[in-house]
Design an enzyme around this catalytic site. Structure first.
Site, PDB file in Angstrom:
ATOM      1  N   CYS A  33       0.730  -1.173  -0.073  1.00  0.00           N
ATOM      2  CA  CYS A  33       0.038  -0.058  -0.098  1.00  0.00           C
ATOM      3  C   CYS A  33       0.706   1.267   0.017  1.00  0.00           C
ATOM      4  CB  CYS A  33      -0.968   0.002   1.171  1.00  0.00           C
ATOM      5  SG  CYS A  33      -0.312   0.330   2.607  1.00  0.00           S
ATOM      6  N   HIS A  60      -2.992   1.624   7.212  1.00  0.00           N
ATOM      7  CA  HIS A  60      -3.120   2.027   5.705  1.00  0.00           C
ATOM      8  C   HIS A  60      -2.990   3.239   5.096  1.00  0.00           C
ATOM      9  CE1 HIS A  60      -4.725   0.965   1.791  1.00  0.00           C
ATOM     10  NE2 HIS A  60      -5.586   1.655   1.881  1.00  0.00           N
TER      11      HIS A  60
END
EC number: 3.4.19.12
Length: 323
Positions: free
Chosen positions: A90, A165
């Protein structure tokens, strides 16, 4: 995410500006990433030109999944958007989702070819193509701390780890967009006035509203700024001030160059440490301390030092975790 950690080939990386800047350098880009500790106008103005904000947050479904007010999914988004289809990628996906939307981006040949090849693809296919690029995965993994031990097969209980994230906020086609590789579509927040602070004013409002969904005093997030490398401009300014005899401005600019250079040296040192496995050295030191009868006192000293370091980083609002 469709591929697990064992088979994806992508390793965890740290949320660190030095790591991101080294990634950008490897991609042939004259950009850097800086920590951002405040969203006030002065802090943001000091980093201009600023292309995107990268927001790291702890995944809390009750808050992270909720759309911000005045925001809408944009299934017809014509910019660059790639889904995250493998674990641990990510950070690099967030960077690419930002880079792909910077007009007239000057990059190395491999990145330019990748962006051109994936043009027109849907986000899922684009994510698959990007994470299948061996050269990109190697650049990403080069800055991941080596994994020396594996506890698999020992029957030890697994602890649930917090998930972190990255998402990106940036201006695209006159509006602030949020690009989250785990979401099906790009999220359009609202348009902005090009005058004054421009898109950053809208980004501040959106990000602060998001932070306010967390408990008071929570530190499970951090913010990074994707910006032009200031060194070439500062060096040009220094030459100009020296040639015009403006010693005061020249000294101020030289001080800024010195600070930037010191920061790069620190990043380079920290990245060199990330590339090496120090387990053998640590083991030897522990054995030597044990034989000298100093292991217990060293352990207590290390605990205190770590506690002090954690408190200092909390006070600065830092976080190094990632999903």
């Amino acid at each position: 995410m469709s591929v697990d950690d064992e088979t994806s080939g992508w390793q965890l990386t740290e949320s660190d500006p030095g790591v991101f800047t080294e990634l950008l350098k490897s991609l042939g880009l004259p950009l850097i990433v800086d920590d951002l500790y405040s969203l006030d106008s002065d802090s943001l103005a000091a980093l201009q030109p600023l292309h995107a904000l990268i927001f790291l947050f702890k995944w809390i479904p009750t808050t992270s999944d909720s759309a911000a007010p005045q925001s809408t999914d944009d299934p017809d988004f014509h910019g660059f958007f790639a889904h995250q289809v493998v674990n641990n990628a990510c950070a690099t996906l967030a960077v690419l989702n930002a880079l792909g939307n910077i007009p007239s981006l000057q990059s190395g040949p491999q990145l330019a070819e990748l962006l051109q090849f994936t043009a027109g693809m849907d986000p899922q296919t684009r994510g698959l193509v990007i994470t299948s690029a061996d050269w990109l995965r190697e650049i990403h993994n080069a800055l991941s701390p080596p994994s020396a031990f594996s506890l698999d097969g020992l029957g030890l209980p697994r602890k649930t780890e917090d998930a972190y994230h990255f998402v990106v906020y940036l201006p695209v086609m006159g509006a602030l967009y949020e690009l989250d590789g785990l979401k099906p579509h790009a999220l359009r927040h609202r348009g902005f006035d090009e005058s004054g602070e421009g898109w950053l004013k809208t980004a501040r409002e959106v990000i602060e509203a998001r932070i306010n969904t967390y408990p008071v005093g929570a530190l499970e997030f951090s913010l990074l700024a994707l910006r032009d490398d200031p060194l070439p401009s500062l060096q040009s300014q220094l030459v100009h001030y020296q040639s015009t005899g403006d010693s005061s401005s020249a000294n101020d600019t030289l001080a800024r160059i010195t600070n930037e250079s010191a920061k790069r040296e620190r990043w380079a040192f920290e990245n060199s440490l990330r590339r090496h496995n120090h387990v053998g050295l640590v083991q030897g030191m522990l054995l030597a301390l044990a034989k000298a009868g100093k292991l217990s006192s060293a352990q207590e000293g290390a605990k205190k030092a770590m506690k002090d370091r954690i408190e200092q980083r909390k006070a600065r609002g830092e976080d190094i975790d990632e999903d």
